[in-house]
Design a protein around this motif. Structure first.
Motif, PDB file in Angstrom:
ATOM      1  N   UNK A  51       0.861  -1.409  -0.119  1.00  0.00           N
ATOM      2  CA  UNK A  51       0.286  -0.368  -0.018  1.00  0.00           C
ATOM      3  C   UNK A  51       0.831   1.157  -0.427  1.00  0.00           C
ATOM      4  N   UNK A  53       3.477   1.684  -1.647  1.00  0.00           N
ATOM      5  CA  UNK A  53       4.105   1.820  -2.690  1.00  0.00           C
ATOM      6  C   UNK A  53       4.318   3.775  -3.281  1.00  0.00           C
ATOM      7  N   UNK A  54       4.848   4.529  -3.344  1.00  0.00           N
ATOM      8  CA  UNK A  54       4.475   5.468  -4.113  1.00  0.00           C
ATOM      9  C   UNK A  54       3.721   5.768  -5.600  1.00  0.00           C
ATOM     10  N   UNK A  55       2.422   6.546  -5.385  1.00  0.00           N
ATOM     11  CA  UNK A  55       2.186   5.750  -6.647  1.00  0.00           C
ATOM     12  C   UNK A  55       2.853   7.036  -7.936  1.00  0.00           C
ATOM     13  N   UNK A  56       3.145   6.275  -8.942  1.00  0.00           N
ATOM     14  CA  UNK A  56       3.927   7.257 -10.152  1.00  0.00           C
ATOM     15  C   UNK A  56       2.814   7.207 -11.556  1.00  0.00           C
ATOM     16  N   UNK A  57       2.807   8.385 -11.164  1.00  0.00           N
ATOM     17  CA  UNK A  57       2.437   9.348 -12.353  1.00  0.00           C
ATOM     18  C   UNK A  57       2.502   7.973 -13.716  1.00  0.00           C
ATOM     19  N   UNK A  58       1.270   8.853 -14.284  1.00  0.00           N
ATOM     20  CA  UNK A  58       1.500   7.933 -16.016  1.00  0.00           C
ATOM     21  C   UNK A  58       2.330   9.064 -16.929  1.00  0.00           C
TER      22      UNK A  58
END
Lengths: 417, 201
Positions: A51, A53-58
């Protein structure tokens, strides 16, 4: 060591989707088993790691790449393929009935003919020979009972020791009267109905085959006549028009409709899709034309198609005309609120409305355009319900009661495969 | 599904590609983040997301609206990931057949790590990602859907097209397998520390 059930229970607890009973079982397990508690804690830690894990932007280019690709690809509108009962079903049913009746008749005749023949021979014998016992057919209880009622002749010492009874020999001797028994006409023994007999033939199976043609065929009188006959015969008709470019074909049909004074109203969404040349299947409905006028409409369409300079411009493919069925009725109601089974309203039309029609007609000094409507198939989710569509409402106002002699007609323009 | 999404879908169906563009902007980050964990490389994730949106656009007319749009999109992306995996596998085996050696590079565990993270965070995430990548695509997908996207069993079943019971058992298996992989990794780390200590002493 934890078993499969225990680990499933622990994993379910980590998922947070256990039932009340399972939750109680999981709590009990965690309380009593250190190994279970350890696994539970470890799985919870793993879940938190995932949970966190930092969000990687598209990538910035993704949206633009999608937009570019979309511009080149149209939305695929699923083709509506109404489920129809195969046309061979009535013929198959009739054939099954024929086989069943023929088999039954054969069985009955084959099974009962022998004892009845023997009985008849017995009746033709002189009275002294009436002791003859006809052989009973196996499985025929009534015949056996009848045979048992005739007692065999008592044996005497003077009789030769012979297996063949004298009565049987007598029965096979030429009758003492004269000639062979008269031929009898026994209806039970007739397997098939002879020509001219009173036995009724099986009802004829009337197969209504669809009219298959091309648009060019409608310039021929025989195709026109077949179409007219089909239209007049069926309560409602559906014509499937297959086209290379369905939008172009729909527009051609709308244009040629004007030549038979049919004004096809194009529903807003359908119009928008036509304008944008979006691939779609189109649904056209009118109930204001007679069979003659429908035929003329297709003749005009054929003429317009024939007038096109090059074959690449031509769009019409095969055309199928067939009786409208239950799926067509369902489509008509859901798309345009039209009941295909509705009878002409002439009988129920009151005088005032007829008078208004006549007055309006005379005022216009010519026949008012007949209404029709063009819609497109959209998924139910985004389809405007017919009762809320302004265009459909206008069509219903314009159509009024169906005139006698006119036929409900659905034309579905589909992409040719 | 909310009315705004409904409106955007309806407008897309009328030919307004900008409306679909809004849907793309709304969901691309979430889908890409999930795809990064399901696919093998960021490039693959990019392709999966792009294919998913394109397929969704072309099949928009068949979207009935009985599920959430994102769940439907997720399903398309999941299928795209599976089919991409099969294609890669087929290509790799074909290439291996040609020269006797597999052409495909071994998995690079550093993919998907965000630059700028601390070294520890980066290592931690790389290990986790490496462990996830060793799971089957089906197990990865359910784990990502559940833990990263917070979907419920029912939604995961909808997205993957399998019964809820299968989702539950796949999740169970995925969690246990991931635990074993991480444990093995931790054990390997401990061993390397021990050997390093031994060298120093």
């Amino acid at each position: 060591m934890l078993g499969e059930y225990e680990t499933q229970l622990i994993a379910g607890a980590v998922d947070g989707e256990l039932s009340a009973e399972e939750s109680r079982a999981a709590s009990a397990l965690l309380a009593r088993s250190p190994a279970a508690a350890e696994l539970h804690a470890a799985l919870l830690r793993d879940r938190e790691r995932l949970k966190s894990i930092p969000r990687t932007p598209a990538p910035a280019s993704l949206a633009a790449a999608i937009a570019e690709a979309i511009a080149e690809r149209p939305i695929i509108v699923p083709q509506v393929r109404p489920a129809r009962r195969p046309r061979w079903v009535p013929a198959a049913l009739a054939a099954s009935a024929l086989v069943a009746v023929a088999s039954g008749t054969y069985w009955y005749v084959a099974d009962s003919a022998a004892p009845r023949l023997a009985k008849r021979q017995l009746q033709q014998l002189p009275k002294d020979d009436s002791q003859f016992v006809p052989p009973a057919a196996p499985g025929r209880a009534s015949d056996s009972a009848g045979a048992a009622a005739i007692e065999p002749a008592p044996k005497t010492d003077t009789e030769p020791k012979n297996d063949i009874p004298a009565t049987a020999v007598a029965a096979n001797d030429p009758p003492t009267k004269s000639g062979p028994p008269e031929p009898t006409i026994d209806p039970d023994r007739i397997l098939a109905a002879p020509v001219g007999s009173d036995v009724k033939a099986f009802d004829r199976v009337d197969l209504k085959l669809p009219l298959l043609a091309t648009i060019a065929d409608f310039s021929r009188e025989d195709t026109q006549a077949t179409l007219k006959a089909n239209l007049a015969r069926d309560p409602a008709t559906r014509i499937d028009v297959f086209a290379k470019d369905t939008g172009k074909a729909a527009e051609a049909l709308v244009a040629s409709a004007r030549k038979v004074n049919l004004n096809i109203q194009i529903e807003t969404v359908a119009g928008e899709r036509l304008k944008r040349r979006m691939p779609s299947a189109w649904w056209i409905y009118t109930e204001s034309l007679t069979p003659d006028e429908v035929a003329k409409w297709l003749v005009e369409t054929a003429a317009a198609e024939a007038a096109l300079a090059s074959s690449s411009e031509k769009t019409f493919g095969a055309i199928h005309a067939m009786p409208a069925g239950a799926p067509d009725q369902k489509d008509s109601i859901s798309l345009a609120g039209v009941d295909l089974a509705k009878k002409p309203g002439a009988a129920s039309a009151h005088i005032a409305s007829k008078t208004i029609d006549q007055v309006a007609g005379s005022l216009l000094k010519g026949e008012a355009p007949k209404p029709g409507i063009l819609l497109t198939y959209l998924p139910p989710l985004v389809r405007v319900p017919p009762q809320l569509s302004k265009d459909v409402k206008q069509f219903h106002e314009a159509r009024g009661d169906r005139k006698p002699g006119t036929v409900p007609l659905v034309i579905v323009v589909r992409p040719a495969q | 599904m909310n009315t705004d999404e409904r409106r955007l879908i309806a407008e897309s169906l009328k030919g307004r590609t900008e409306a679909f563009g809004e849907l793309v902007l709304r969901y691309q980050d979430r889908l890409y983040h999930a795809a990064l964990r399901i696919a093998d490389t960021p490039e693959d994730a990019y392709d999966v997301v792009q294919d998913a949106f394109l397929n969704a656009y072309q099949s928009l007319a068949s979207f009935k609206g009985d599920a959430e749009f994102f769940t439907w999109l997720y399903r398309i992306a999941f299928n795209a990931a599976i089919s991409q995996k099969r294609k890669k596998k087929a290509t790799a085996s074909l290439d291996a057949g040609r020269n006797g050696k597999p052409i495909a590079e071994p998995a690079d565990d550093s993919h998907g790590i965000v630059p700028g993270e601390t070294m520890e965070q980066g290592e931690e995430e790389a290990k986790l990602h490496a462990a996830i990548r060793k799971l089957s695509t089906e197990h990865r997908a359910v784990l990502v859907m559940k833990d990263i996207d917070g979907l419920k069993y029912e939604e995961i079943a909808e997205a993957t097209g399998v019964p809820i019971g299968t989702v539950r058992s796949r999740l169970h298996r995925a969690r246990i397998d991931l635990r074993n992989l991480l444990e093995a990794d931790e054990a390997a780390d401990d061993r390397s520390w021990d050997s390093a200590d031994a060298v120093h002493t």
